[in-house]
Motif scaffolding. Structure first.
Motif, PDB file in Angstrom:
ATOM      1  N   PHE A 187      53.517  19.931  24.319  1.00  0.00           N
ATOM      2  CA  PHE A 187      52.891  19.746  23.012  1.00  0.00           C
ATOM      3  C   PHE A 187      53.487  18.538  22.302  1.00  0.00           C
ATOM      4  O   PHE A 187      52.758  17.657  21.830  1.00  0.00           O
ATOM      5  N   LEU A 188      54.814  18.461  22.220  1.00  0.00           N
ATOM      6  CA  LEU A 188      55.458  17.361  21.513  1.00  0.00           C
ATOM      7  C   LEU A 188      55.220  16.027  22.220  1.00  0.00           C
ATOM      8  O   LEU A 188      55.100  14.987  21.571  1.00  0.00           O
ATOM      9  N   ALA A 189      55.123  16.064  23.556  1.00  0.00           N
ATOM     10  CA  ALA A 189      54.880  14.835  24.311  1.00  0.00           C
ATOM     11  C   ALA A 189      53.465  14.309  24.120  1.00  0.00           C
ATOM     12  O   ALA A 189      53.180  13.152  24.467  1.00  0.00           O
ATOM     13  N   SER A 190      52.567  15.123  23.562  1.00  0.00           N
ATOM     14  CA  SER A 190      51.204  14.658  23.302  1.00  0.00           C
ATOM     15  C   SER A 190      51.122  13.806  22.037  1.00  0.00           C
ATOM     16  O   SER A 190      50.054  13.290  21.700  1.00  0.00           O
ATOM     17  N   ASN A 191      52.238  13.649  21.329  1.00  0.00           N
ATOM     18  CA  ASN A 191      52.283  12.737  20.182  1.00  0.00           C
ATOM     19  C   ASN A 191      52.075  11.301  20.663  1.00  0.00           C
ATOM     20  O   ASN A 191      52.471  10.940  21.782  1.00  0.00           O
ATOM     21  N   THR A 192      51.483  10.485  19.826  1.00  0.00           N
ATOM     22  CA  THR A 192      51.252   9.085  20.199  1.00  0.00           C
ATOM     23  C   THR A 192      52.496   8.224  20.013  1.00  0.00           C
ATOM     24  O   THR A 192      52.492   7.053  20.401  1.00  0.00           O
ATOM     25  N   PHE A 193      53.537   8.789  19.397  1.00  0.00           N
ATOM     26  CA  PHE A 193      54.814   8.091  19.185  1.00  0.00           C
ATOM     27  C   PHE A 193      54.601   6.758  18.474  1.00  0.00           C
ATOM     28  O   PHE A 193      55.151   5.723  18.863  1.00  0.00           O
ATOM     29  N   SER A 194      53.817   6.827  17.402  1.00  0.00           N
ATOM     30  CA  SER A 194      53.520   5.625  16.618  1.00  0.00           C
ATOM     31  C   SER A 194      54.552   5.450  15.511  1.00  0.00           C
ATOM     32  O   SER A 194      54.220   5.336  14.330  1.00  0.00           O
ATOM     33  N   PHE A 195      55.829   5.414  15.906  1.00  0.00           N
ATOM     34  CA  PHE A 195      56.914   5.242  14.942  1.00  0.00           C
ATOM     35  C   PHE A 195      58.028   4.437  15.608  1.00  0.00           C
ATOM     36  O   PHE A 195      58.092   4.342  16.839  1.00  0.00           O
ATOM     37  N   VAL A 233      50.303  16.920  15.685  1.00  0.00           N
ATOM     38  CA  VAL A 233      51.420  17.256  16.576  1.00  0.00           C
ATOM     39  C   VAL A 233      52.713  17.146  15.786  1.00  0.00           C
ATOM     40  O   VAL A 233      53.122  16.048  15.384  1.00  0.00           O
ATOM     41  N   TYR A 234      53.335  18.270  15.558  1.00  0.00           N
ATOM     42  CA  TYR A 234      54.561  18.327  14.766  1.00  0.00           C
ATOM     43  C   TYR A 234      55.269  19.631  15.094  1.00  0.00           C
ATOM     44  O   TYR A 234      54.655  20.570  15.615  1.00  0.00           O
ATOM     45  N   TYR A 235      56.567  19.689  14.795  1.00  0.00           N
ATOM     46  CA  TYR A 235      57.341  20.911  15.024  1.00  0.00           C
ATOM     47  C   TYR A 235      56.991  21.912  13.913  1.00  0.00           C
ATOM     48  O   TYR A 235      57.525  21.846  12.813  1.00  0.00           O
ATOM     49  N   VAL A 236      56.112  22.844  14.254  1.00  0.00           N
ATOM     50  CA  VAL A 236      55.473  23.712  13.263  1.00  0.00           C
ATOM     51  C   VAL A 236      56.099  25.097  13.167  1.00  0.00           C
ATOM     52  O   VAL A 236      55.653  25.922  12.366  1.00  0.00           O
ATOM     53  N   ALA A 237      57.136  25.382  13.961  1.00  0.00           N
ATOM     54  CA  ALA A 237      57.624  26.758  14.082  1.00  0.00           C
ATOM     55  C   ALA A 237      58.029  27.360  12.745  1.00  0.00           C
ATOM     56  O   ALA A 237      57.738  28.529  12.466  1.00  0.00           O
ATOM     57  N   PHE A 238      58.686  26.587  11.893  1.00  0.00           N
ATOM     58  CA  PHE A 238      59.184  27.097  10.620  1.00  0.00           C
ATOM     59  C   PHE A 238      58.076  27.714   9.776  1.00  0.00           C
ATOM     60  O   PHE A 238      58.269  28.736   9.102  1.00  0.00           O
ATOM     61  N   TYR A 239      56.882  27.144   9.830  1.00  0.00           N
ATOM     62  CA  TYR A 239      55.807  27.532   8.919  1.00  0.00           C
ATOM     63  C   TYR A 239      54.930  28.675   9.439  1.00  0.00           C
ATOM     64  O   TYR A 239      54.231  29.319   8.652  1.00  0.00           O
TER      65      TYR A 239
END
Length: 491
Positions: A318-326, A130-136
């Motif tokens: 999609f972004l909210a499905s991150n586990t937010f382990s940071f 899960v990451y902001y992938v649009a650029f790639y």
């Protein structure tokens, strides 16, 4: 005020819509179940139709013609040279962040979408990326068709196109009569912009850095990155943030009805969520200024209140499905030296610019439209360090990009749009500050020159993402039990 499509108004809106939007469509086609993907694509096409109709209705061509080769060729040369030292697409030295960038890029090319890693290893749970992938995504699609080398070339060209759009917005919202030479000077101001990091470095280390040193982290807890630093480390955030901020300023300064504005914001969420937070104060400012002068009718459009929520919700889920382990905390928590660094940081990164700008713009006149943007930018840059998110405090670094874009517009206006005779002290002061700040980006370029590489790294040398340091992995881990992965994704 009627904007001029021949001078980059309507044409730039359309180019920005496609540049920010196409990766979102690729994302939903690759990640979503077919009914959702079809509905999303239809919503985007309807939004495009409304935008084109608005451009045809609200923009008038100029009989004098558009930019000539005398403008375009020098600017394109500067931009291509600048990007050629960035490491994007393997052109130039790649800083350490490119280990993660290249890993993601390779997985997007070689793996099925949605991206789930480690499915061939029964000893470990699959890793939902899960990451902001649009650029790639556009370049990754090229890679799926034609291979790693073609994908890197596509990524380089895709980045040049995006930066050209961003620079065009910068020149547009600068709103000055620019000759070819003055346009080139404005672009140079944009490319060399940076804070007085070399002074901060000296205060902390009691020596001057060597050429090629990364100067930005002298303040220990936070940084406001120079434009060249952003380009060579995090283009995946930077390009979209610049474009969105330019679109925001353009709608307000040129009084363009914001009927499709919400879609630009929604598209950008999959590019850079932290910068979206940083641009929100300017979005609110633009809406308030519009409503105060024109009322609310153009705000309540189908694009803003129907299509944009559809587009934004998909990325948000999609972004909210991150586990937010940071780490997420207040900026000063557990940092007894926070206030010392904060005060020095504000002096060298903010005050040194805004004091001369205040005196250059305080007489209002032609610059009156920039005054609310100046105060909003100042407020954002003062407040951001009080919040911390990410192992390297990515929130402050990326959330500051929109405010810094506005600041650079103000700086360029102060240098090119005000009279030296009227400001014989503050204008030279601002020029000196800009020149000293240019050393930050200059050091980034020096490192690229010293270690210049080409062609791109061989794909076999690119590590699997799961082999990277734990901090990289933790920040991008998705929850397989989230609503997004249980209900929306394919497979």
């Amino acid at each position: 005020m009627k904007a001029d499509i021949r001078q980059g108004g309507g044409g730039l809106l359309l180019a920005s819509f496609l540049y920010l939007g196409v990766p979102n469509v690729l994302f939903v086609v690759g990640w979503f179940k077919s009914p959702y993907a079809i509905g999303y694509t239809i919503a985007c096409l309807i939004g495009l139709r409304f935008l084109v109709a608005g451009i045809r209705r609200g923009f008038v061509p100029n009989s004098g013609g558009g930019r000539t080769l005398r403008y375009v060729v020098p600017l394109c040369c500067v931009l291509v040279i600048w990007v050629s030292f960035s490491g994007i697409g393997g052109v130039g030295f790649q800083n350490t962040d490119w280990n993660a960038h290249n890993s993601l890029f390779k997985h997007l090319i070689e793996e099925d979408w949605p991206l789930v890693l480690g499915t061939d290893d029964p000893a470990h749970e699959p890793f939902f990326y899960v990451y902001y992938v649009a650029f790639y995504l556009p370049a990754a699609l090229v890679g799926k068709l034609f291979g790693w080398g073609s994908a890197n070339l596509a990524l380089f060209l895709w980045s040049v196109a995006g930066i050209a759009i961003a620079i065009s917005w910068f020149l547009k919202v600068l709103d000055l009569p620019l000759t070819p030479s003055r346009s080139l000077l404005a672009v140079l101001v944009f490319t060399v912009f940076g804070g007085l990091d070399i002074i901060g470095w000296y205060l902390r280390h009691e020596n001057l850095p060597s050429m090629g040193e990364h100067l930005e982290w002298w303040a220990k807890h936070f940084q406001y990155s120079a434009n060249t630093t952003l380009l060579v480390w995090v283009p995946q955030h930077t390009i979209a943030a610049w474009i969105l901020t330019g679109v925001t300023m353009f709608h307000s300064i040129f009084r363009v009805p914001p009927r499709s504005f919400g879609l630009f914001v929604a598209f950008s969420l999959l590019w850079t969520p932290f910068a979206i937070i940083g641009v929100l104060p300017f979005v609110v400012l633009a809406i308030v200024l519009w409503v105060r002068e024109n009322g609310i009718r153009d705000i309540f459009s189908v694009s803003n209140f129907v299509l944009a929520p559809v587009v934004g919700l998909t990325s948000a889920l999609f972004l909210a499905s991150n586990t937010f382990s940071f780490p997420v905390s207040l900026g000063w928590t557990g940092r007894p030296d926070f206030w010392l660094f904060y005060l020095v940081f504000m002096g060298l990164e903010v005050v040194v610019f805004f004091v001369p700008l205040y005196w250059l713009l305080k007489d209002r006149g032609p610059a009156h439209a920039y005054i609310p943007w100046m105060w909003t930018s100042l407020g954002v840059l003062i407040v951001l360090p009080f919040f911390r998110m990410g192992f390297a405090n990515d929130f402050v670094m990326r959330g500051s990009i929109p405010a810094l874009f506005v600041l650079i517009v103000l700086i360029a206006y102060g240098l090119l749009g005000t009279s030296f005779k009227a400001h014989p002290i503050m204008k030279p002061v601002l020029l000196v500050v800009v020149c000293v700040g240019a050393l930050t980006g200059g050091s980034e370029l020096a490192r690229s020159v010293q270690n210049y590489t080409f062609p791109p790294p061989d794909s076999q040398s690119v590590q699997s993402f799961l082999e990277l340091p734990v901090n990289h992995v933790a920040q991008r881990k998705g929850d397989p039990d989230s609503f997004f992965f249980r209900q929306i994704t394919r497979n």
